[in-house]
Design an enzyme around this catalytic site. Structure first.
Site, PDB file in Angstrom:
ATOM      1  N   ARG A 170      32.057  57.971  46.476  1.00  0.00           N
ATOM      2  CA  ARG A 170      33.440  57.458  46.480  1.00  0.00           C
ATOM      3  C   ARG A 170      34.624  57.944  45.865  1.00  0.00           C
ATOM      4  NH1 ARG A 170      33.065  51.613  46.463  1.00  0.00           N
ATOM      5  NH2 ARG A 170      34.674  51.373  44.845  1.00  0.00           N
ATOM      6  N   ARG A 174      39.877  66.914  45.556  1.00  0.00           N
ATOM      7  CA  ARG A 174      41.138  67.412  46.125  1.00  0.00           C
ATOM      8  C   ARG A 174      41.498  68.898  45.488  1.00  0.00           C
ATOM      9  NH1 ARG A 174      43.655  62.524  45.634  1.00  0.00           N
ATOM     10  NH2 ARG A 174      42.973  60.866  47.216  1.00  0.00           N
ATOM     11  N   ARG A 249      24.041  44.642  38.777  1.00  0.00           N
ATOM     12  CA  ARG A 249      24.611  44.956  37.566  1.00  0.00           C
ATOM     13  C   ARG A 249      25.782  43.827  37.105  1.00  0.00           C
ATOM     14  NH1 ARG A 249      22.939  47.596  32.994  1.00  0.00           N
ATOM     15  NH2 ARG A 249      24.433  48.802  32.179  1.00  0.00           N
ATOM     16  N   ARG A 280      36.063  50.558  31.176  1.00  0.00           N
ATOM     17  CA  ARG A 280      37.537  50.752  31.704  1.00  0.00           C
ATOM     18  C   ARG A 280      38.341  49.831  30.808  1.00  0.00           C
ATOM     19  NH1 ARG A 280      36.439  50.800  38.286  1.00  0.00           N
ATOM     20  NH2 ARG A 280      35.356  48.891  37.806  1.00  0.00           N
ATOM     21  N   GLU A 300      36.103  46.487  30.345  1.00  0.00           N
ATOM     22  CA  GLU A 300      35.167  45.905  30.884  1.00  0.00           C
ATOM     23  C   GLU A 300      33.647  46.581  30.522  1.00  0.00           C
ATOM     24  OE1 GLU A 300      36.581  46.544  34.996  1.00  0.00           O
ATOM     25  OE2 GLU A 300      34.775  47.109  35.448  1.00  0.00           O
ATOM     26  N   TYR A 348      27.722  47.253  48.557  1.00  0.00           N
ATOM     27  CA  TYR A 348      28.639  47.522  47.624  1.00  0.00           C
ATOM     28  C   TYR A 348      29.722  47.658  48.642  1.00  0.00           C
ATOM     29  CZ  TYR A 348      30.352  50.586  43.876  1.00  0.00           C
ATOM     30  OH  TYR A 348      31.158  51.044  42.514  1.00  0.00           O
ATOM     31  N   ASP A 350      33.929  46.913  49.632  1.00  0.00           N
ATOM     32  CA  ASP A 350      35.383  46.786  49.159  1.00  0.00           C
ATOM     33  C   ASP A 350      35.838  45.727  49.899  1.00  0.00           C
ATOM     34  OD1 ASP A 350      35.447  48.473  46.774  1.00  0.00           O
ATOM     35  OD2 ASP A 350      36.286  50.231  48.069  1.00  0.00           O
TER      36      ASP A 350
HETATM   37  P1  FAD Z   1      32.540  37.032  45.959  1.00  0.00           P
HETATM   38  O1  FAD Z   1      33.901  37.248  45.372  1.00  0.00           O
HETATM   39  O2  FAD Z   1      31.566  37.303  44.924  1.00  0.00           O
HETATM   40  O3  FAD Z   1      32.331  35.562  46.276  1.00  0.00           O
HETATM   41  C1  FAD Z   1      31.072  34.871  46.396  1.00  0.00           C
HETATM   42  C2  FAD Z   1      31.376  33.486  45.935  1.00  0.00           C
HETATM   43  O4  FAD Z   1      30.261  32.571  46.116  1.00  0.00           O
HETATM   44  C3  FAD Z   1      31.709  33.491  44.294  1.00  0.00           C
HETATM   45  O5  FAD Z   1      32.902  32.577  44.253  1.00  0.00           O
HETATM   46  C4  FAD Z   1      30.542  32.397  43.979  1.00  0.00           C
HETATM   47  O6  FAD Z   1      30.840  31.849  42.788  1.00  0.00           O
HETATM   48  C5  FAD Z   1      30.193  31.676  45.108  1.00  0.00           C
HETATM   49  N1  FAD Z   1      28.713  31.166  45.094  1.00  0.00           N
HETATM   50  C6  FAD Z   1      27.660  32.180  45.060  1.00  0.00           C
HETATM   51  N2  FAD Z   1      26.538  31.358  44.977  1.00  0.00           N
HETATM   52  C7  FAD Z   1      26.962  30.232  45.409  1.00  0.00           C
HETATM   53  C8  FAD Z   1      26.077  28.908  45.470  1.00  0.00           C
HETATM   54  N3  FAD Z   1      24.849  28.838  45.314  1.00  0.00           N
HETATM   55  N4  FAD Z   1      27.055  27.769  45.671  1.00  0.00           N
HETATM   56  C9  FAD Z   1      28.198  27.683  45.421  1.00  0.00           C
HETATM   57  N5  FAD Z   1      29.116  28.853  45.624  1.00  0.00           N
HETATM   58  C10 FAD Z   1      28.267  29.946  45.515  1.00  0.00           C
HETATM   59  N6  FAD Z   1      37.406  46.012  46.117  1.00  0.00           N
HETATM   60  C11 FAD Z   1      38.495  46.795  46.555  1.00  0.00           C
HETATM   61  O7  FAD Z   1      38.818  46.524  47.750  1.00  0.00           O
HETATM   62  N7  FAD Z   1      39.157  47.365  45.569  1.00  0.00           N
HETATM   63  C12 FAD Z   1      39.092  47.267  44.260  1.00  0.00           C
HETATM   64  O8  FAD Z   1      39.690  47.871  43.420  1.00  0.00           O
HETATM   65  C13 FAD Z   1      37.769  46.567  44.000  1.00  0.00           C
HETATM   66  N8  FAD Z   1      37.721  46.558  42.681  1.00  0.00           N
HETATM   67  C14 FAD Z   1      36.444  45.794  42.237  1.00  0.00           C
HETATM   68  C15 FAD Z   1      36.146  45.745  40.814  1.00  0.00           C
HETATM   69  C16 FAD Z   1      35.110  45.012  40.203  1.00  0.00           C
HETATM   70  C17 FAD Z   1      34.749  44.993  38.907  1.00  0.00           C
HETATM   71  C18 FAD Z   1      34.251  44.431  41.200  1.00  0.00           C
HETATM   72  C19 FAD Z   1      33.133  43.493  40.872  1.00  0.00           C
HETATM   73  C20 FAD Z   1      34.609  44.365  42.646  1.00  0.00           C
HETATM   74  C21 FAD Z   1      35.654  45.178  42.900  1.00  0.00           C
HETATM   75  N9  FAD Z   1      35.781  45.157  44.398  1.00  0.00           N
HETATM   76  C22 FAD Z   1      37.003  45.881  44.705  1.00  0.00           C
HETATM   77  C23 FAD Z   1      35.022  44.467  45.370  1.00  0.00           C
HETATM   78  C24 FAD Z   1      35.500  43.069  45.833  1.00  0.00           C
HETATM   79  O9  FAD Z   1      35.408  42.240  44.625  1.00  0.00           O
HETATM   80  C25 FAD Z   1      34.567  42.458  46.825  1.00  0.00           C
HETATM   81  O10 FAD Z   1      34.477  43.232  47.878  1.00  0.00           O
HETATM   82  C26 FAD Z   1      34.876  41.047  47.227  1.00  0.00           C
HETATM   83  O11 FAD Z   1      35.656  40.360  46.206  1.00  0.00           O
HETATM   84  C27 FAD Z   1      33.783  40.443  47.915  1.00  0.00           C
HETATM   85  O12 FAD Z   1      33.972  39.232  48.174  1.00  0.00           O
HETATM   86  P2  FAD Z   1      32.780  38.057  48.534  1.00  0.00           P
HETATM   87  O13 FAD Z   1      33.434  36.967  49.123  1.00  0.00           O
HETATM   88  O14 FAD Z   1      31.813  38.988  49.264  1.00  0.00           O
HETATM   89  O15 FAD Z   1      31.944  37.744  47.242  1.00  0.00           O
HETATM   90  N1  UDP Z   2      32.590  57.487  38.263  1.00  0.00           N
HETATM   91  C1  UDP Z   2      32.359  58.420  37.269  1.00  0.00           C
HETATM   92  N2  UDP Z   2      33.502  58.825  36.517  1.00  0.00           N
HETATM   93  C2  UDP Z   2      34.694  57.841  36.434  1.00  0.00           C
HETATM   94  C3  UDP Z   2      34.645  56.999  37.627  1.00  0.00           C
HETATM   95  C4  UDP Z   2      33.881  56.775  38.222  1.00  0.00           C
HETATM   96  O1  UDP Z   2      31.423  59.046  37.072  1.00  0.00           O
HETATM   97  O2  UDP Z   2      35.434  58.055  35.637  1.00  0.00           O
HETATM   98  C5  UDP Z   2      31.494  56.980  39.315  1.00  0.00           C
HETATM   99  C6  UDP Z   2      30.555  56.084  38.549  1.00  0.00           C
HETATM  100  O3  UDP Z   2      29.231  56.374  38.956  1.00  0.00           O
HETATM  101  C7  UDP Z   2      31.007  54.936  39.433  1.00  0.00           C
HETATM  102  C8  UDP Z   2      31.424  55.480  40.770  1.00  0.00           C
HETATM  103  O4  UDP Z   2      31.820  56.843  40.481  1.00  0.00           O
HETATM  104  O5  UDP Z   2      30.076  53.993  39.466  1.00  0.00           O
HETATM  105  C9  UDP Z   2      32.413  54.657  41.313  1.00  0.00           C
HETATM  106  O6  UDP Z   2      33.468  54.351  40.644  1.00  0.00           O
HETATM  107  P1  UDP Z   2      34.815  53.298  41.044  1.00  0.00           P
HETATM  108  O7  UDP Z   2      35.589  53.082  39.823  1.00  0.00           O
HETATM  109  O8  UDP Z   2      35.203  53.900  42.253  1.00  0.00           O
HETATM  110  O9  UDP Z   2      33.913  52.032  41.340  1.00  0.00           O
HETATM  111  P2  UDP Z   2      34.029  50.528  41.017  1.00  0.00           P
HETATM  112  O10 UDP Z   2      33.268  50.502  39.794  1.00  0.00           O
HETATM  113  O11 UDP Z   2      35.421  50.159  40.976  1.00  0.00           O
HETATM  114  O12 UDP Z   2      33.391  49.619  42.189  1.00  0.00           O
END
Ligand code: FAD
Ligand code: UDP
Length: 369
Positions: A170, A174, A249, A280, A300, A348, A350
């Site tokens: 990911r 560069r 996780r 972070r 986090e 996984y 986005d």
């Molecule tokens: P979720 O958002 O998990 O929605 C699922 C919903 O279902 C939840 O609200 C849950 O409560 C509900 N649910 C589950 N089971 C039940 C049940 N039995 N009954 C009723 N409700 C239920 N993506 C990016 O593009 N850019 C980013 O910078 C980025 N940063 C991220 C950082 C973090 C820390 C994390 C964890 C993810 C990040 N993502 C990012 C990914 C992004 O969050 C996901 O792609 C997206 O939110 C997934 O949407 P979803 O609807 O699949 O899941």
């Molecule tokens: N990573 C790393 N060092 C950093 C940032 C990310 O080694 O400073 C690695 C780590 O394995 C992480 C992966 O790159 O799980 C993806 O990181 P990113 O922040 O892009 O993913 P996110 O946790 O936001 O999904």
């Protein structure tokens, strides 16, 4: 007209609901949390949009997805340029000429390439079997040890030798002085936060929302009431873990309000060292260039997932993939239910990928009804 039950009001469920409702179907969205929007939920606190479940930066190269999401909000021109703190020093991410200069004093792309080639030569011919081998073959030992190993092991709770190689792919490498974390054509933050996007998606007269309702509390009754069900929760939980638990996780987000105008000078700073328990610190005001006198930061903390915790990341290694395939073999024989999103599909994803999957599923279902 078909009746749809959508379990989960995250991005997947909401995009799907929006599409089905606009095409005349009746939709009920069940959500077990006390708010909509899943992990993209943002909340305004003292004029600052707080990303309650971690930093969310929208990025895509797909114009169709970009146009779709722009119907629901105006995006700013935020570019993610994270910093990484390692052993008392700050480095630019992703790995680029700034990083190489700070590490080795090199000034030209040629010098940086020579340095990386010298460190990766022993790994060139090998097919990487795990994250450690992948990192060593891409960037070599110095970067692996300074910026990857400890962060990754803290984030995933396992040695890099036991993690799948794709996770590290990911991160771009560069040979320019470009600190933009993503390679995508379009990137930004919705001005006013993400929650408004989901509110608008779900604001159709054909959509009903029930918060604080767990589908699994009344599974049989819900299945009897609706023609089709789209399930965006954990697939292993849906099947009562009959083939065992999938691995996830989890994270703790600790939010703090501080009396500073500017705490860390950047939206995202990563903490690599293993003796710092968080990965972070997010300073939310920098997503929307806020000039408030105070600030809000979020630390986090990665942690082991156990039943009852939020499953933030699927662990997509071979062992879990085999378990997931077993659940999918059950799902294939259940035409009433379709699994979607990060948890239902155990991927996984986005945000842009989740939207694409939900749009694909809705057009497939619309063409078959
Ligand atoms: P979720 O958002 O998990 O929605 C699922 C919903 O279902 C939840 O609200 C849950 O409560 C509900 N649910 C589950 N089971 C039940 C049940 N039995 N009954 C009723 N409700 C239920 N993506 C990016 O593009 N850019 C980013 O910078 C980025 N940063 C991220 C950082 C973090 C820390 C994390 C964890 C993810 C990040 N993502 C990012 C990914 C992004 O969050 C996901 O792609 C997206 O939110 C997934 O949407 P979803 O609807 O699949 O899941
Ligand atoms: N990573 C790393 N060092 C950093 C940032 C990310 O080694 O400073 C690695 C780590 O394995 C992480 C992966 O790159 O799980 C993806 O990181 P990113 O922040 O892009 O993913 P996110 O946790 O936001 O999904």
């Amino acid at each position: 007209m078909t009746t749809y039950l959508i379990v989960g009001s995250g991005l997947f469920g909401s995009v799907f609901a929006d599409q089905m409702a606009k095409n005349g179907h009746r939709v009920t969205v069940l959500e077990k949390r006390n708010h909509i929007a899943g992990n993209i939920y943002t909340e305004e606190v003292n004029g600052i949009q707080v990303h309650k479940y971690g930093a969310h930066i929208f990025h895509t190269s797909n114009k169709k997805i970009w146009d779709y999401i722009n119907q629901f909000a105006t995006f700013n021109r935020f570019t993610n340029t994270p910093m990484a703190f390692s052993k008392g020093r700050l480095y630019n991410l992703p790995f680029n000429m700034h990083t190489f200069h700070s590490l080795w004093g090199v000034k030209t792309p040629e010098e940086a390439k020579a340095k990386i080639a010298e460190q990766t030569k022993d790994y060139e011919e090998r097919n990487p079997n795990n994250l450690e081998e992948q990192a060593l073959s891409l960037v070599g030992k110095d970067i692996y040890e300074a910026l990857i190993k400890e962060y990754t092991e803290k984030q995933w709770g396992k040695p890099c030798t036991e993690l799948p190689a794709f996770i590290i792919k990911r991160l771009p490498i560069r040979f320019t002085f470009d600190n933009n974390y993503f390679n995508d054509l379009y990137q930004g933050i919705p001005i006013g936060g993400y929650t408004q996007i989901v509110e608008k998606m779900l604001a159709h007269p054909n959509i009903e929302i029930e918060l604080m309702t767990d589908f699994l509390g009344n599974k049989k009754e819900w299945l009897e009431k609706f023609d089709r069900v789209v399930y965006t929760g954990m697939i292993d939980e849906f099947y009562d873990y009959c083939f065992g638990e999938l691995e996830y996780r989890s994270l703790d987000f600790v939010h703090e309000q501080l009396p500073y105008g500017n705490y860390q000078g950047n939206a995202v700073v990563n903490y690599i060292d293993k003796d710092i328990p968080y990965t972070r610190i997010i300073e939310h005001k920098h997503f929307e260039s806020g000039n408030q006198p105070q600030t809000i930061i979020t630390k986090e903390y990665p942690k082991e997932w156990q039943k009852g915790e939020e499953p933030f990341y699927p662990v997509n290694d071979q062992k879990n993939q085999k378990i997931y395939d077993k659940y999918m073999s059950l799902a294939k024989n259940e035409p009433q239910v379709v699994f979607g999103g990060r948890l239902g599909m155990y991927r996984y994803f986005d945000m842009h990928q989740v939207i694409e999957e939900a749009l694909n599923l809705s057009s497939k279902m619309l063409s078959s009804t």
